[in-house]
Design a protein around this motif. Structure first.
Motif, PDB file in Angstrom:
ATOM      1  N   MET A  52       0.852  -1.199   0.000  1.00 18.19           N
ATOM      2  CA  MET A  52       0.000   0.000   0.000  1.00 18.19           C
ATOM      3  C   MET A  52       0.882   1.243   0.000  1.00 18.19           C
ATOM      4  SD  MET A  52      -3.065   1.094   2.650  1.00 18.19           S
ATOM      5  CE  MET A  52      -4.126  -0.222   2.103  1.00 18.19           C
ATOM      6  N   SER A  53       0.421   2.320  -0.644  1.00 16.49           N
ATOM      7  CA  SER A  53       1.190   3.553  -0.725  1.00 16.49           C
ATOM      8  C   SER A  53       1.313   4.199   0.644  1.00 16.49           C
ATOM      9  CB  SER A  53       0.522   4.519  -1.697  1.00 16.49           C
ATOM     10  OG  SER A  53      -0.788   4.851  -1.251  1.00 16.49           O
ATOM     11  N   GLN A  54       2.264   5.108   0.768  1.00 15.55           N
ATOM     12  CA  GLN A  54       2.491   5.806   2.024  1.00 15.55           C
ATOM     13  C   GLN A  54       1.320   6.734   2.337  1.00 15.55           C
ATOM     14  OE1 GLN A  54       6.145   7.941   2.059  1.00 15.55           O
ATOM     15  NE2 GLN A  54       5.957   8.613   4.179  1.00 15.55           N
ATOM     16  N   SER A  55       0.983   6.833   3.608  1.00 19.24           N
ATOM     17  CA  SER A  55      -0.159   7.654   3.991  1.00 19.24           C
ATOM     18  C   SER A  55       0.205   9.133   4.001  1.00 19.24           C
ATOM     19  CB  SER A  55      -0.672   7.242   5.371  1.00 19.24           C
ATOM     20  OG  SER A  55       0.290   7.529   6.380  1.00 19.24           O
ATOM     21  N   LEU A  56      -0.834   9.958   3.836  1.00 21.44           N
ATOM     22  CA  LEU A  56      -0.712  11.404   3.893  1.00 21.44           C
ATOM     23  C   LEU A  56      -1.595  11.922   5.015  1.00 21.44           C
ATOM     24  CD1 LEU A  56      -1.220  12.117   0.075  1.00 21.44           C
ATOM     25  CD2 LEU A  56       0.978  12.027   1.260  1.00 21.44           C
ATOM     26  N   ILE A  57      -1.122  12.897   5.766  1.00 24.45           N
ATOM     27  CA  ILE A  57      -1.901  13.522   6.820  1.00 24.45           C
ATOM     28  C   ILE A  57      -2.239  14.943   6.375  1.00 24.45           C
ATOM     29  CG2 ILE A  57      -2.038  14.189   9.239  1.00 24.45           C
ATOM     30  CD1 ILE A  57      -1.836  11.208   8.854  1.00 24.45           C
ATOM     31  N   VAL A  58      -3.524  15.256   6.310  1.00 20.08           N
ATOM     32  CA  VAL A  58      -3.939  16.585   5.881  1.00 20.08           C
ATOM     33  C   VAL A  58      -4.899  17.173   6.914  1.00 20.08           C
ATOM     34  CG1 VAL A  58      -3.672  16.031   3.433  1.00 20.08           C
ATOM     35  CG2 VAL A  58      -5.897  15.707   4.527  1.00 20.08           C
ATOM     36  N   THR A  59      -4.933  18.480   6.962  1.00 17.02           N
ATOM     37  CA  THR A  59      -5.883  19.204   7.804  1.00 17.02           C
ATOM     38  C   THR A  59      -6.962  19.781   6.908  1.00 17.02           C
ATOM     39  OG1 THR A  59      -4.201  19.795   9.430  1.00 17.02           O
ATOM     40  CG2 THR A  59      -6.198  21.130   9.400  1.00 17.02           C
ATOM     41  N   GLY A  60      -8.214  19.555   7.270  1.00 17.98           N
ATOM     42  CA  GLY A  60      -9.258  20.054   6.401  1.00 17.98           C
ATOM     43  C   GLY A  60     -10.649  19.889   6.973  1.00 17.98           C
ATOM     44  N   MET A  61     -11.636  20.107   6.119  1.00 18.14           N
ATOM     45  CA  MET A  61     -13.037  20.028   6.510  1.00 18.14           C
ATOM     46  C   MET A  61     -13.819  19.266   5.449  1.00 18.14           C
ATOM     47  SD  MET A  61     -15.775  23.107   7.310  1.00 18.14           S
ATOM     48  CE  MET A  61     -14.829  23.693   8.725  1.00 18.14           C
ATOM     49  N   VAL A  62     -14.788  18.494   5.902  1.00 17.36           N
ATOM     50  CA  VAL A  62     -15.674  17.778   4.989  1.00 17.36           C
ATOM     51  C   VAL A  62     -16.696  18.767   4.425  1.00 17.36           C
ATOM     52  CG1 VAL A  62     -17.368  15.942   4.737  1.00 17.36           C
ATOM     53  CG2 VAL A  62     -15.412  15.625   6.269  1.00 17.36           C
ATOM     54  N   LEU A  63     -16.704  18.912   3.100  1.00 23.67           N
ATOM     55  CA  LEU A  63     -17.649  19.806   2.448  1.00 23.67           C
ATOM     56  C   LEU A  63     -18.952  19.108   2.085  1.00 23.67           C
ATOM     57  CD1 LEU A  63     -15.279  21.756   0.023  1.00 23.67           C
ATOM     58  CD2 LEU A  63     -15.986  22.386   2.335  1.00 23.67           C
ATOM     59  N   SER A  64     -18.844  17.880   1.629  1.00 26.01           N
ATOM     60  CA  SER A  64     -20.044  17.126   1.252  1.00 26.01           C
ATOM     61  C   SER A  64     -19.734  15.643   1.291  1.00 26.01           C
ATOM     62  CB  SER A  64     -20.526  17.523  -0.153  1.00 26.01           C
ATOM     63  OG  SER A  64     -19.576  17.169  -1.136  1.00 26.01           O
ATOM     64  N   THR A  65     -20.789  14.849   1.321  1.00 24.56           N
ATOM     65  CA  THR A  65     -20.633  13.404   1.377  1.00 24.56           C
ATOM     66  C   THR A  65     -21.709  12.740   0.530  1.00 24.56           C
ATOM     67  OG1 THR A  65     -20.562  11.494   2.881  1.00 24.56           O
ATOM     68  CG2 THR A  65     -22.054  13.288   3.452  1.00 24.56           C
ATOM     69  N   MET A  66     -21.375  11.598  -0.039  1.00 24.88           N
ATOM     70  CA  MET A  66     -22.310  10.874  -0.903  1.00 24.88           C
ATOM     71  C   MET A  66     -22.206   9.388  -0.611  1.00 24.88           C
ATOM     72  SD  MET A  66     -22.289  10.621  -5.079  1.00 24.88           S
ATOM     73  CE  MET A  66     -22.573  12.389  -5.230  1.00 24.88           C
ATOM     74  N   PRO A  67     -23.345   8.708  -0.451  1.00 23.01           N
ATOM     75  CA  PRO A  67     -23.284   7.254  -0.212  1.00 23.01           C
ATOM     76  C   PRO A  67     -22.809   6.520  -1.461  1.00 23.01           C
ATOM     77  CG  PRO A  67     -25.549   7.971  -0.503  1.00 23.01           C
ATOM     78  CD  PRO A  67     -24.725   9.216  -0.440  1.00 23.01           C
ATOM     79  N   ILE A  68     -21.954   5.535  -1.249  1.00 18.82           N
ATOM     80  CA  ILE A  68     -21.456   4.688  -2.329  1.00 18.82           C
ATOM     81  C   ILE A  68     -21.708   3.229  -1.932  1.00 18.82           C
ATOM     82  CG2 ILE A  68     -19.448   3.944  -3.663  1.00 18.82           C
ATOM     83  CD1 ILE A  68     -20.263   6.771  -4.313  1.00 18.82           C
ATOM     84  N   GLY A  69     -22.429   2.503  -2.765  1.00 18.03           N
ATOM     85  CA  GLY A  69     -22.712   1.120  -2.437  1.00 18.03           C
ATOM     86  C   GLY A  69     -23.533   1.015  -1.169  1.00 18.03           C
ATOM     87  N   GLU A  70     -23.333  -0.065  -0.442  1.00 13.81           N
ATOM     88  CA  GLU A  70     -24.148  -0.319   0.751  1.00 13.81           C
ATOM     89  C   GLU A  70     -23.570   0.298   2.012  1.00 13.81           C
ATOM     90  OE1 GLU A  70     -26.289  -4.128   3.001  1.00 13.81           O
ATOM     91  OE2 GLU A  70     -24.932  -4.453   1.308  1.00 13.81           O
ATOM     92  N   PHE A  71     -22.239   0.389   2.106  1.00  8.76           N
ATOM     93  CA  PHE A  71     -21.640   0.817   3.366  1.00  8.76           C
ATOM     94  C   PHE A  71     -20.602   1.927   3.219  1.00  8.76           C
ATOM     95  CE2 PHE A  71     -22.730  -3.716   4.178  1.00  8.76           C
ATOM     96  CZ  PHE A  71     -23.687  -3.494   5.170  1.00  8.76           C
ATOM     97  N   ASP A  72     -20.237   2.317   2.015  1.00 14.67           N
ATOM     98  CA  ASP A  72     -19.152   3.272   1.808  1.00 14.67           C
ATOM     99  C   ASP A  72     -19.669   4.691   1.586  1.00 14.67           C
ATOM    100  OD1 ASP A  72     -17.609   0.985   1.932  1.00 14.67           O
ATOM    101  OD2 ASP A  72     -17.364   0.834  -0.243  1.00 14.67           O
ATOM    102  N   LYS A  73     -18.736   5.632   1.634  1.00 15.31           N
ATOM    103  CA  LYS A  73     -19.033   7.028   1.353  1.00 15.31           C
ATOM    104  C   LYS A  73     -17.956   7.617   0.441  1.00 15.31           C
ATOM    105  CE  LYS A  73     -21.283   8.598   5.689  1.00 15.31           C
ATOM    106  NZ  LYS A  73     -21.144   9.578   6.789  1.00 15.31           N
ATOM    107  N   ARG A  74     -18.365   8.592  -0.311  1.00 14.76           N
ATOM    108  CA  ARG A  74     -17.419   9.448  -1.033  1.00 14.76           C
ATOM    109  C   ARG A  74     -17.526  10.825  -0.407  1.00 14.76           C
ATOM    110  NH1 ARG A  74     -18.157  13.323  -4.831  1.00 14.76           N
ATOM    111  NH2 ARG A  74     -16.417  13.821  -6.230  1.00 14.76           N
ATOM    112  N   VAL A  75     -16.403  11.360   0.052  1.00 15.29           N
ATOM    113  CA  VAL A  75     -16.418  12.665   0.707  1.00 15.29           C
ATOM    114  C   VAL A  75     -15.572  13.651  -0.089  1.00 15.29           C
ATOM    115  CG1 VAL A  75     -16.794  11.711   3.012  1.00 15.29           C
ATOM    116  CG2 VAL A  75     -14.462  12.073   2.200  1.00 15.29           C
ATOM    117  N   VAL A  76     -15.977  14.902  -0.039  1.00 21.28           N
ATOM    118  CA  VAL A  76     -15.188  15.987  -0.615  1.00 21.28           C
ATOM    119  C   VAL A  76     -14.583  16.766   0.539  1.00 21.28           C
ATOM    120  CG1 VAL A  76     -15.202  18.068  -2.026  1.00 21.28           C
ATOM    121  CG2 VAL A  76     -16.636  16.123  -2.668  1.00 21.28           C
ATOM    122  N   LEU A  77     -13.279  16.888   0.531  1.00 22.41           N
ATOM    123  CA  LEU A  77     -12.547  17.575   1.593  1.00 22.41           C
ATOM    124  C   LEU A  77     -11.893  18.841   1.045  1.00 22.41           C
ATOM    125  CD1 LEU A  77     -10.610  14.525   3.100  1.00 22.41           C
ATOM    126  CD2 LEU A  77     -12.599  15.626   4.129  1.00 22.41           C
TER     127      LEU A  77
END
Length: 248
Positions: free
Chosen positions: A1-26
């Motif tokens: 797996m690729s190296q992780s990134l740590i960012v500071t931010g805010m969730v602007l919007s969210t959308m359900p994906i499939g049965e249990f997942d989400k797509r978020v805009v940060l």
């Protein structure tokens, strides 16, 4: 797996994906506006369930894939629960979030936009400002961040910085008293002019350190509404849910 990134931010919007997942805009300080998938974030016991709600502000650990980011963990500093408990505040916050998402750019320095959004939500939660003043400040400063704001610092005709007593909607700028007989323009009070100048130029942390009298707030509001009606080509969906902004 690729190296992780740590960012500071805010969730602007969210959308359900499939049965249990989400797509978020940060909106992030480091990467600008990005989208990320949060696996299992809709499961009741998921650690990402609350962290992926709109307005959640904090640090987010991401993994970068070929075409998207995956959100692995989050440490939330503010959920703005005071806003979430009030319908009118939720609608106004949704408007601010939608505007930030519309103008946000990926891989761009969006630190000022993020700070403006954070400070505006804090002000909204505080109950110290009228909804109309919050919109005035947020909208004018957003224009400043976008670099598409009216010139309120010097006369559009002669460049003079004194005697700026008129606003010319066609020029998108102020006009001094000497040039007005030729150039035209509507009167603008010294207090309303100063409000525009302060909002565009003040340090972000001092942006919510002033109030306007009712007549001045009304003057700025009406001028801003006409200006945006003429030059803002996009309409925001959340605006339809806003109550008429007044002093309350």
């Amino acid at each position: 797996m690729s190296q992780s990134l740590i960012v500071t931010g805010m969730v602007l919007s969210t959308m359900p994906i499939g049965e249990f997942d989400k797509r978020v805009v940060l909106l992030t300080r480091e990467l600008g506006e990005i989208s990320a998938f949060a696996r299992g974030a809709r499961r009741p016991r998921s650690q990402l369930l609350a962290a992926t709600g709109p307005m959640a502000f904090g640090t987010f650990e991401l993994y970068e894939g070929l075409n998207s980011y995956t959100l692995a963990r989050a440490s939330i500093e503010a959920y703005f629960l005071e806003i979430a408990e009030d319908y009118d505040k939720v609608c106004l916050a949704a408007y601010f979030l939608e505007m930030a998402e519309y103008y946000g750019i990926e891989n761009s320095d969006e630190s000022q936009r993020l700070l403006l959004l954070y400070q505006t939500l804090r002000a909204l939660a505080s109950d110290k400002f009228s909804p109309r003043l919050l919109r005035i400040i947020y909208e004018i400063r957003t224009m400043g961040i976008n670099g598409e704001y009216p010139d309120v610092f010097s006369c559009a005709a002669c460049g003079r910085k004194e005697g700026l007593a008129y606003f010319h909607m066609g020029r998108r700028a102020v006009i001094c008293s000497d040039c007005q007989p030729v150039e035209g323009g509507r009167p603008i009070s010294a207090s309303a002019l100063y409000a525009f100048q302060f909002i565009l130029s003040a340090p972000m942390k001092k942006l919510f350190s002033f109030r306007l009298t009712d007549p001045v707030e009304e003057e700025v509001w009406q001028l801003l509404r006409e200006y945006q009606g003429r030059y803002l080509e996009h309409s925001f969906k959340a605006e339809a849910f806003l109550s008429s902004p007044g002093k309350g």
